[in-house]
Each structure stands twice: as C-alpha cells, then as structure tokens.
Design a protein around this motif. Structure first.
Motif, short mmCIF file in Angstrom:
data_model
loop_
_atom_site.label_atom_id
_atom_site.label_comp_id
_atom_site.label_asym_id
_atom_site.label_seq_id
_atom_site.Cartn_x
_atom_site.Cartn_y
_atom_site.Cartn_z
N MET A 96 -12.66 4.75 3.94
CA MET A 96 -12.49 3.57 4.80
C MET A 96 -11.32 3.71 5.77
SD MET A 96 -14.79 1.13 4.36
CE MET A 96 -14.03 -0.46 4.65
N PRO A 97 -10.11 4.10 5.31
CA PRO A 97 -9.01 4.28 6.26
C PRO A 97 -9.26 5.41 7.26
CG PRO A 97 -8.17 4.05 4.04
CD PRO A 97 -9.65 4.23 3.93
N GLY A 100 -11.58 3.84 9.78
CA GLY A 100 -10.86 2.79 10.48
C GLY A 100 -9.80 3.32 11.42
N GLY A 119 -6.54 8.67 11.32
CA GLY A 119 -7.36 8.24 10.19
C GLY A 119 -6.93 8.90 8.90
N SER A 123 -5.12 7.38 5.31
CA SER A 123 -5.77 7.62 4.01
C SER A 123 -4.76 7.90 2.91
CB SER A 123 -6.74 8.81 4.12
OG SER A 123 -7.74 8.57 5.09
N ILE A 299 -5.56 -2.63 10.40
CA ILE A 299 -6.52 -1.62 9.94
C ILE A 299 -6.02 -0.94 8.67
CG2 ILE A 299 -7.53 0.64 10.49
CD1 ILE A 299 -7.70 -0.26 13.39
N LEU A 302 -6.28 -3.55 5.64
CA LEU A 302 -7.63 -3.95 5.25
C LEU A 302 -8.48 -2.80 4.75
CD1 LEU A 302 -8.61 -6.57 8.00
CD2 LEU A 302 -7.80 -6.97 5.67
N THR A 303 -8.33 -1.61 5.36
CA THR A 303 -9.18 -0.49 4.95
C THR A 303 -8.85 -0.02 3.54
OG1 THR A 303 -7.68 1.03 6.12
CG2 THR A 303 -9.70 0.35 7.26
N LYS A 304 -7.58 0.00 3.17
CA LYS A 304 -7.22 0.36 1.80
C LYS A 304 -7.63 -0.74 0.82
CE LYS A 304 -5.14 4.39 1.29
NZ LYS A 304 -5.59 5.42 0.35
N ILE A 306 -10.00 -3.00 1.12
CA ILE A 306 -11.45 -3.07 0.96
C ILE A 306 -12.01 -1.80 0.32
CG2 ILE A 306 -13.65 -3.25 2.19
CD1 ILE A 306 -12.16 -4.96 4.29
N GLY A 307 -11.56 -0.63 0.83
CA GLY A 307 -12.08 0.64 0.32
C GLY A 307 -11.78 0.85 -1.16
N THR A 364 2.91 -1.68 5.94
CA THR A 364 2.06 -1.58 4.74
C THR A 364 2.91 -1.60 3.47
OG1 THR A 364 2.06 0.86 4.64
CG2 THR A 364 0.37 -0.18 5.98
#
Length: 388
Positions: A96-97, A100, A119, A123, A299, A302-304, A306-307, A364
């Motif tokens: 996801m990251p 994203g 990206g 990650s 980004i 949310l990507t971490k 959600i993923g 973060t």
C-alpha cells in the motif's frame, strides 16, 4: 566543548522529563511530549540543542536499549504463534505505501525513479516509538504488540532487499542483490543458532565473574554484539538488539536483566534518542512545498494504517485490533531517515524534496502515540478482561 556537551545533556534531561510528565497529565503517552519537546529545543524552534556526533551516538545506544527491552518482554511462543499474521501485516504495509508513495510522487511531478523510491521509503517501518508507547499503555505483551514486532522484523528485511534491487538497477551505488539476500540469510541463521545454544552459555559464564553487575554487563555485551552483527550484515542494528532481548528472555536471567537495564536506558540514553528525532526537523525552504508535505504525510499515515490493518484483519484480528496494529506500524522513524539519506546519496531522491520528506517522516512518528492511545487505550479494559 565539554561545557557545551554537559549543558546539552542538562537541557535534554530536564525538558524530556517535564514534557513527558505534562503529556501524561494531558492524557497522552509520555513519549509524545518527549518527541515534541525535541523539536522545540532543537534547531527548528529555540535552537538550544544542535545535532552533533556525540548526541547521535548516544541516541543510537538509546534506540538499541529500547528495542532490547522490547525483546526481553516479548513472549517468543506468542511471536511464533502470530508469525503468519506478522507476515500478512508486513506485506500489506509494504504494498500500500509503495503504491501510494509512487502515485503521490507522480502527482507532484516527480520522475518515475524518484516516485518509485518515495514509495519504497514510505514502506519502511520503525517501531521504536511504538514500543515506548505500548509500554506506556501497559500493552507491550498483548497479541497486537507481538504481531507488530514480528511484522517490523519482516518489513525491515523486505524493504532492505527491495532497496538493494532499486539501487542495483536505478541508482549509482554498486549493490549486489544476491549478496544482500545472502547476508540476510546468514544473519537470521546466526541469531537463531546463537540465541538457542550460545547465549544461555555466555550468560552463565559471564554472570559468574566476580565483578560488580556481572549479569547486566553480560546482557549488554550480547545486545551490542547482536547489533554489531546486524549492522555488519546490513540489517538494522535495532533488529539485532531485539533478537538479543528475545534470546535472553528465554534464560533464567530475564527478570534481573529487565529490572536493571531499564534504569540505564531511561535515565539518559532513551531521552536523548527521542530528542534526536526532533533535531532532524528544519522549516527552512519548505514554504513552497507545504502542499507536498501535507499530502505525503496523509499518504504515509493512511497507507500503513490501511495496508497493515487489512493484513491483520485477513489474519483473524477484529476491526479495533487491526486498526491498533496498523497504527503501530505508521511510524517510519530512524529506519526511513537512513533510507532517505541513502537514496539522496544514490541519486534516487531529489535534493529539493529531501527536507520535505524528512518532515513527513517526523509527522508519522508524532501521530503514532496518540493513534495508539485512542485505539489501544480504549481496548485496554477489554484486553484485561479477556486475559483474566
């Protein structure tokens, strides 16, 4: 020089202790106040404390001890029981990251190479801040925490391997992918063998020496050796420290080591580590990239969330536990800072975006404690009832 160094230590210790206390009084984990005060006393605001080689080295000891303590408090049976969940969380927290960050970079006009590296950078995961927050919440031995720690180890290995591929094909550095993978295999094979056969024997031999504090000295020798081995084989030193803690936790010396290492860590070294994160913040020249910083931070979070949360949900965790695991993986910390510096040197990250990326990494790290407080703080009573 000595006068300045002593004054710096004085400022760090006073400010972190007061900020931590204030944070707890406001209903937040103490680590949040310590992180924020690092920004305030650093170059970004007051300028009382500047980055220096000595501060950096002391902060490295702090993060190693923090992860060593996490290893000591980890239930290895629970860690093994959750290995599939940890793998799913790590994979979800990379895919996801990666996507994203890539599309977010392309949106702001980065070229294909810089966007792909961005990206990969997003990650990365560093759970040192998460560990402290979970400890503040008395949740370090929960199933969610064990899954986070296991996922962080997998994440570190996968991201480093992907970075090696990227630097081989797109960067200027001469990196052999097969050698990188071989080093990872050698490291994990070595720590399993050492932890199983050698560590208990070393602890017994060194603890019997007729010297003061022989047990904790033996434990720290093992901790720093594992960290050295990890760095030598191009794995993050914090993984080695965590592995050393896990190995010692299987011996009869666990409780004595745990009781004696915490005063050493939290009196000096861990506060310096928290402040050192804030020292990386600088607001110079970012006025034109505010939009980029805001979008990148969103980004990254949310990507971490959600993923990793999706990976946990697919592994059988309920929604709240999945969100807790996702929140615990949000912080990029020192791992992402190291990757950013590596990418800059290998020309995979454009110089004009470096400061903005660093600020997003700090964001973060700052949002992780309150996120965990909101989710796991509410879940604490439920967890206690379930364990009872």
């Amino acid at each position: 020089m000595k006068l300045l160094f002593f004054f710096t230590l004085l400022i760090i210790l006073i400010s972190t202790k007061l900020a931590g206390d204030l944070s707890v009084r406001l209903g937040q984990p103490s680590v949040l106040g310590k992180l924020i005060v690092g920004i305030i006393i650093g170059p970004a605001v007051l300028g009382w404390v500047d980055k220096s080689t000595m501060i950096e080295e002391l902060s490295q000891i702090g993060v190693l001890l923090l992860m060593f303590i996490a290893g000591l408090e980890t239930d290895i049976k629970e860690l093994n029981r959750n290995r599939n969940a940890s793998l799913a969380v790590a994979v979800g927290g990379i895919i996801m990251p990666l996507l994203g960050g890539y599309y977010g970079g392309m949106l702001f006009g980065l070229d294909h190479q810089n966007a792909l590296f961005l990206g990969l950078l997003l990650s990365a995961t560093s759970v040192s801040i998460t560990v402290q927050t979970l400890k503040d919440l008395n949740q370090l031995q929960s199933r969610e925490s064990v899954t986070i720690l296991g996922a962080a180890v997998v994440d570190d290995v996968l991201v480093v391997v992907l970075l090696a591929f990227m630097m081989s094909f797109m960067g200027t550095a001469d990196v052999g992918v097969s050698m990188v993978i071989l080093k990872k295999v050698i490291f994990f094979a070595s720590i399993i063998l050492l932890g199983w056969k050698v560590v208990p024997w070393v602890m017994r031999i060194l603890s019997s020496l007729r010297i003061t504090e022989s047990v904790i000295s033996a434990a720290l020798i093992i901790c720093f050796f594992f960290s050295y081995l990890a760095e030598w084989l191009e794995i993050a030193g914090i993984i080695g420290a965590f592995a050393a803690g896990v190995a010692i936790s299987q011996t009869s010396f666990k409780h004595e080591v745990e009781r004696k290492v915490e005063p050493i860590a939290y009196a000096v070294f861990v506060p310096i580590f928290f402040v050192s994160i804030g020292l990386n913040v600088s607001f110079e020249g970012v006025g034109e990239q505010v939009g980029f910083i805001v979008v990148l931070s969103i980004i990254a979070i949310l990507t971490k969330l959600i993923g990793c949360g999706l990976g946990a949900r697919l592994s059988g965790f309920n929604t709240r536990s999945s969100l807790a695991i996702g929140s615990g993986m949000v912080s990029r910390g020192e791992v992402a800072l190291i990757i950013a510096a590596t990418g800059l040197e290998a020309q995979l990250l454009a110089q004009e975006y470096f400061t903005s990326v660093i600020i997003a990494i700090i964001v973060t790290t700052l949002v992780t404690p309150p996120l965990l407080k909101i989710i796991m703080g509410e879940n604490k009573e439920v967890s206690n009832k379930e364990s009872a």
